[in-house]
Design an enzyme around this catalytic site. Structure first.
Site, PDB file in Angstrom:
ATOM      1  CE  LYS A  22     -50.568   4.399 -49.270  1.00 41.25           C
ATOM      2  NZ  LYS A  22     -49.958   3.327 -49.769  1.00 41.25           N
ATOM      3  CG  ASN A  23     -49.046   4.485 -53.103  1.00 40.01           C
ATOM      4  OD1 ASN A  23     -48.528   4.023 -51.984  1.00 40.01           O
ATOM      5  ND2 ASN A  23     -50.197   3.870 -53.728  1.00 40.01           N
ATOM      6  NE  ARG A  98     -47.282  -5.992 -52.147  1.00 39.87           N
ATOM      7  CZ  ARG A  98     -47.103  -7.303 -52.142  1.00 39.87           C
ATOM      8  NH1 ARG A  98     -47.348  -7.962 -50.950  1.00 39.87           N
ATOM      9  NH2 ARG A  98     -47.103  -8.159 -53.063  1.00 39.87           N
ATOM     10  CB  CYS A 122     -53.674  -3.099 -48.017  1.00 34.94           C
ATOM     11  SG  CYS A 122     -53.326  -1.223 -47.278  1.00 34.94           S
ATOM     12  NE  ARG A 127     -50.827  -5.593 -52.757  1.00 37.32           N
ATOM     13  CZ  ARG A 127     -50.707  -4.338 -52.036  1.00 37.32           C
ATOM     14  NH1 ARG A 127     -51.104  -4.465 -50.741  1.00 37.32           N
ATOM     15  NH2 ARG A 127     -50.299  -3.474 -52.731  1.00 37.32           N
ATOM     16  CG  ASP A 310     -55.082   3.028 -54.190  1.00 38.29           C
ATOM     17  OD1 ASP A 310     -55.158   1.669 -54.279  1.00 38.29           O
ATOM     18  OD2 ASP A 310     -53.845   3.403 -54.578  1.00 38.29           O
ATOM     19  NE  ARG A 402     -49.590   0.659 -44.122  1.00 40.92           N
ATOM     20  CZ  ARG A 402     -50.051  -0.248 -45.096  1.00 40.92           C
ATOM     21  NH1 ARG A 402     -50.657  -1.058 -45.143  1.00 40.92           N
ATOM     22  NH2 ARG A 402     -48.977  -0.063 -46.375  1.00 40.92           N
TER      23      ARG A 402
END
Ligand code: EPZ
Length: 422
Positions: A22-23, A98, A122, A127, A310, A402
């Site tokens: 994902k990231n 994000r 999230c 943040r 995570d 997500r």
């Protein structure tokens, strides 16, 4: 609200395949806008964050082979940045993830201006994005925040040396994106070292950029005049893999996770072994077996190559079932123990004191109605439900969508008794 209903208490057994990370995907998708021609991205995960990024890129005038970016579809997606326009992105889209802030670096580099509403993502505490803005300003951008929108402008970006005050994945990526087309050389010191930073650098270099040192804490980017689209495959998602490995151990199961880069999972493997799991590695596969109760272990989250924040929330579930007391210290995020109140409803004995969770292991969890408060909290509840006796109904499962693809079918593939209801 969608719900996942799990009849737990059965050990997971069988195979599961991790999808694309994902990231990494949410960094490489905007990076494709830096190119003058289309890129083909392979192994994009079929998750909601990727779908939302597809919508954002289309809003900006890019062509995305849309059917492939919808949840439920896998495989290659073509991003054609030919029609890219410097439009403001609606808050409705940016609040959903994000990584929308990467468009600051990208749009500044491509158009000399960017207007991006402050990002969502999230709910895990404060943040800040001060390091992103510090980096962009150092490259020559004028940046201000008005009415919830970050406005950045630069006639020309010029390479410079930037020291990050905190190790930030997002700031490292944003500066890399902006610096790729800047004049001269940018040096990022105290850079984050996560594997998806290396993945992004590999994509950029394949497109013609000059990025060196990704994966270390000093990254050098020599600006180039243009990038050409290329073909790139996103690396596997180690957090998805870690979640299924922890689920296998928590249920006393035997699961092989395919499509992993084992090195990326070293800290998770080490803690699973300390807790008593047998973990074996073969090529791009990891097999996790657990018999008997786990042992208590202490875990502290750290930037890569430390234990990933995570995976912290799912890991607390395994430790909730351990013999003895475990201490989990969350050193990255301010408020990443929101899943604990929900876990208590399932019989865990956890006390949170600031950034620390003190976990007294119990010998069984029991199913209960619970609600996900963020992506990895949802993943933790899923792991708890699989291990618990009886039925658990997890509300808010959209948050899990997500970042985890095809959750229901992957869990069923490992023998879980699970169904989804809208
Ligand atoms: C990325 O968030 C990930 N998100 C997060 O994944 C992950 O938890 C985090 O990195 C840490 O690994 C994406 O990649 C989209 P940071 P990011 O900037 O980049 C402080 C998930 O579950 N900080 O590395 O936003 C910050 O408060 C998620 O997939 C500043 O002080 O994280 C935090 O304490 C959630 N100023 C620390 O640095 C800044 O300008 C690390 O944050 C930026 C960050």
């Amino acid at each position: 609200m969608a719900k996942l209903i799990i009849q737990g208490g059965t050990p997971l057994r069988g195979l599961v395949r991790a999808g694309g990370r994902k990231n990494s995907a949410v960094a490489v998708l905007p990076a494709a806008l830096l190119c003058d021609s289309p890129s083909v991205l392979e192994s994009l995960p079929a998750i909601d964050d990727v779908a939302v990024y597809g919508d954002i890129l289309q809003h900006l005038g890019c062509k995305v082979s849309a059917s492939s970016v919808a949840p439920g579809c896998n495989g290659a997606v073509t991003i054609d940045p030919g029609g890219l326009q410097p439009a403001e992105i609606p808050y409705e889209l940016t609040k959903r993830l994000r990584a929308s802030y990467y468009l600051l670096g990208v749009m500044l580099a491509r158009h000399g201006a960017a207007q991006v509403p402050l990002p969502g993502g999230c709910d895990i505490g404060l943040r800040p994005i001060d390091q992103h803005l510090k980096g962009l300003r150092a490259l020559g951008a004028e940046v201000n925040i008005e009415h919830g929108v970050v406005n950045a402008r630069a006639a020309c970006l010029t390479g410079t040396s930037i020291y990050l005050d905190v190790v930030s994945v997002g700031a490292t990526i944003n500066i890399m994106l902006a610096a790729t087309l800047a004049q001269g050389t940018t040096v990022i010191e105290n850079a984050a070292r996560e594997p998806h930073i290396v993945d992004l650098a590999n994509y950029l270099n394949a497109a013609g950029a000059r990025v060196q040192g990704a994966g270390t804490d000093v990254i050098r980017i020599r600006g180039v005049n243009r990038l050409n689209g290329c073909v790139h495959a996103i690396i596997p998602d180690e957090i998805e893999a870690a979640t299924y490995m922890i689920a296998a151990a928590s249920t006393g199961g035997d699961v092989q996770v395919n499509n992993v880069i084992p090195k990326h999972l070293d800290p998770v493997i080490a803690k699973l072994q300390e807790a008593g799991a047998e973990v074996t590695e073969e090529g791009d596969r990891l097999r996790v077996r657990m018999s008997g109760r786990p042992r208590a272990v202490n875990v502290k989250t750290l930037p890569y190559p430390g234990f990933p924040t995570d995976a912290q929330q799912p890991m607390t579930v395994l430790l909730s079932l351990a013999e003895g007391t475990s201490i989990v210290t969350e050193s990255i995020w301010e408020s990443r123990f929101k899943h604990v109140d929900e876990l208590k409803r399932m019989g865990t004995n956890i006390r949170v004191e600031g950034h620390t969770a003190i976990i007294e292991g119990v010998d069984r969890l029991t199913g209960a109605p619970v609600t996900a408060s963020d992506l990895r909290a949802g993943a933790a509840l899923m792991v708890a439900a699989l291990a618990a006796h009886g039925e658990t109904v997890i509300s808010g499962i959209e948050l899990v969508d997500r970042g985890y693809e095809s959750v229901t079918s992957k869990l069923k593939g490992m023998g879980a008794n699970v169904r989804r209801e809208q």
